[in-house]
Write a protein that holds these residues in place. Sequence first.
Motif, PDB file in Angstrom:
ATOM      1  N   SER A 105     -17.318   4.930   5.506  1.00  0.00           N
ATOM      2  CA  SER A 105     -17.977   3.679   5.596  1.00  0.00           C
ATOM      3  C   SER A 105     -19.578   4.096   5.056  1.00  0.00           C
ATOM      4  N   GLU A 106     -20.308   2.749   4.836  1.00  0.00           N
ATOM      5  CA  GLU A 106     -21.660   2.827   4.597  1.00  0.00           C
ATOM      6  C   GLU A 106     -22.152   3.668   5.719  1.00  0.00           C
ATOM      7  N   GLU A 107     -21.927   3.690   6.773  1.00  0.00           N
ATOM      8  CA  GLU A 107     -22.429   4.398   7.980  1.00  0.00           C
ATOM      9  C   GLU A 107     -22.307   5.890   8.098  1.00  0.00           C
ATOM     10  N   GLY A 108     -21.269   6.103   7.188  1.00  0.00           N
ATOM     11  CA  GLY A 108     -20.790   7.566   7.251  1.00  0.00           C
ATOM     12  C   GLY A 108     -19.720   7.840   8.317  1.00  0.00           C
ATOM     13  N   ARG A 109     -18.926   6.917   8.697  1.00  0.00           N
ATOM     14  CA  ARG A 109     -17.754   7.182   9.581  1.00  0.00           C
ATOM     15  C   ARG A 109     -16.454   7.074   8.860  1.00  0.00           C
ATOM     16  N   ARG A 110     -15.504   7.745   8.977  1.00  0.00           N
ATOM     17  CA  ARG A 110     -14.374   7.650   8.439  1.00  0.00           C
ATOM     18  C   ARG A 110     -13.652   6.458   8.959  1.00  0.00           C
ATOM     19  N   THR A 111     -13.061   5.811   7.936  1.00  0.00           N
ATOM     20  CA  THR A 111     -12.340   4.364   8.428  1.00  0.00           C
ATOM     21  C   THR A 111     -11.236   4.299   7.578  1.00  0.00           C
ATOM     22  N   ASN A 112     -10.112   3.669   8.371  1.00  0.00           N
ATOM     23  CA  ASN A 112      -8.604   3.549   7.558  1.00  0.00           C
ATOM     24  C   ASN A 112      -8.986   2.402   6.377  1.00  0.00           C
ATOM     25  N   ILE A 113      -8.166   2.746   5.368  1.00  0.00           N
ATOM     26  CA  ILE A 113      -8.152   1.395   4.233  1.00  0.00           C
ATOM     27  C   ILE A 113      -6.775   0.976   4.343  1.00  0.00           C
ATOM     28  N   TYR A 114      -6.538  -0.358   4.359  1.00  0.00           N
ATOM     29  CA  TYR A 114      -5.405  -1.109   4.153  1.00  0.00           C
ATOM     30  C   TYR A 114      -5.116  -1.671   3.055  1.00  0.00           C
ATOM     31  N   ARG A 115      -3.684  -1.981   2.656  1.00  0.00           N
ATOM     32  CA  ARG A 115      -3.379  -2.787   1.313  1.00  0.00           C
ATOM     33  C   ARG A 115      -2.071  -3.585   1.996  1.00  0.00           C
ATOM     34  N   ARG A 116      -1.778  -4.761   1.406  1.00  0.00           N
ATOM     35  CA  ARG A 116      -0.449  -5.320   1.895  1.00  0.00           C
ATOM     36  C   ARG A 116       0.723  -4.494   1.048  1.00  0.00           C
ATOM     37  N   THR A 117       2.014  -4.802   1.528  1.00  0.00           N
ATOM     38  CA  THR A 117       2.935  -4.179   0.701  1.00  0.00           C
ATOM     39  C   THR A 117       3.779  -4.825   0.110  1.00  0.00           C
ATOM     40  N   LEU A 118       3.458  -6.123   0.084  1.00  0.00           N
ATOM     41  CA  LEU A 118       4.478  -7.108  -0.735  1.00  0.00           C
ATOM     42  C   LEU A 118       3.461  -8.141  -1.389  1.00  0.00           C
ATOM     43  N   ASP A 119       4.019  -8.847  -2.213  1.00  0.00           N
ATOM     44  CA  ASP A 119       3.324 -10.152  -2.840  1.00  0.00           C
ATOM     45  C   ASP A 119       4.089 -11.398  -2.348  1.00  0.00           C
ATOM     46  N   GLU A 120       5.353 -11.335  -1.885  1.00  0.00           N
ATOM     47  CA  GLU A 120       5.811 -12.228  -1.721  1.00  0.00           C
ATOM     48  C   GLU A 120       6.796 -12.104  -0.713  1.00  0.00           C
ATOM     49  N   ILE A 121       7.155 -13.261   0.286  1.00  0.00           N
ATOM     50  CA  ILE A 121       8.131 -12.899   1.280  1.00  0.00           C
ATOM     51  C   ILE A 121       8.835 -14.334   1.157  1.00  0.00           C
ATOM     52  N   GLU A 122      10.160 -14.398   1.287  1.00  0.00           N
ATOM     53  CA  GLU A 122      10.808 -15.750   1.408  1.00  0.00           C
ATOM     54  C   GLU A 122      11.903 -15.520   2.798  1.00  0.00           C
ATOM     55  N   ILE A 123      11.695 -16.492   3.569  1.00  0.00           N
ATOM     56  CA  ILE A 123      12.676 -16.545   4.659  1.00  0.00           C
ATOM     57  C   ILE A 123      13.702 -17.703   4.772  1.00  0.00           C
ATOM     58  N   ASP A 124      14.695 -17.291   4.993  1.00  0.00           N
ATOM     59  CA  ASP A 124      15.899 -18.139   4.928  1.00  0.00           C
ATOM     60  C   ASP A 124      16.666 -18.410   6.577  1.00  0.00           C
ATOM     61  N   PHE A 125      16.348 -19.731   6.963  1.00  0.00           N
ATOM     62  CA  PHE A 125      16.810 -19.745   8.090  1.00  0.00           C
ATOM     63  C   PHE A 125      18.120 -20.604   8.281  1.00  0.00           C
ATOM     64  N   SER A 126      18.829 -20.482   7.059  1.00  0.00           N
ATOM     65  CA  SER A 126      20.160 -21.367   7.248  1.00  0.00           C
ATOM     66  C   SER A 126      21.390 -20.568   8.235  1.00  0.00           C
ATOM     67  N   ASP A 127      21.073 -19.143   8.371  1.00  0.00           N
ATOM     68  CA  ASP A 127      21.991 -18.721   9.202  1.00  0.00           C
ATOM     69  C   ASP A 127      21.699 -18.428  10.641  1.00  0.00           C
ATOM     70  N   ASP A 128      22.464 -17.936  11.407  1.00  0.00           N
ATOM     71  CA  ASP A 128      21.996 -17.713  12.751  1.00  0.00           C
ATOM     72  C   ASP A 128      20.649 -16.699  12.972  1.00  0.00           C
ATOM     73  N   VAL A 129      20.434 -15.949  12.060  1.00  0.00           N
ATOM     74  CA  VAL A 129      19.523 -14.948  12.157  1.00  0.00           C
ATOM     75  C   VAL A 129      18.671 -15.184  10.938  1.00  0.00           C
ATOM     76  N   PRO A 130      17.148 -15.091  10.838  1.00  0.00           N
ATOM     77  CA  PRO A 130      16.562 -15.277   9.675  1.00  0.00           C
ATOM     78  C   PRO A 130      16.673 -14.114   8.811  1.00  0.00           C
TER      79      PRO A 130
END
Length: 118
Positions: free
Chosen positions: A73-98
């Motif tokens: 970091s700018e303060e000289g500390r080690r920091t974790n860097i994150y990124r999303r794993t997907l661009d899109e997600i679709e959820i289907d609720f038509s069955d008993d379980v999404p």
Amino acid sequence: MSRSRTEYDEVDSTVVLSALGSKYSAEILCAAGTPKSAQALSEDIEIPIATCYRRIEELVDAGLLTCEGRQLSEEGRRTNIYRRTLDEIEIDFSDDVPAFSRKHRTEAKNRLQDQLED
């Protein structure tokens, strides 16, 4: 805590829905198209850092966000860097379980986006 890449597809639908339903989760995922620290995400979205860390943990556990490594970091500390794993997600609720349909990010897309950001 965090899950391996092979476990991402096996995450319980309730974990994913819970993570997506939390306040600021969608904003964090949108902001994490490029690698960012929790501090950068917190500042970009204008949320408290403690809240940001909680949401990050939920999103990592749900397989929607991943830790890409660490940097100084700018303060000289080690920091974790994150990124999303997907661009899109679709959820289907038509069955008993999404059911989920995901469009995962490829390494090629990550590298291209990183070059565009520089």
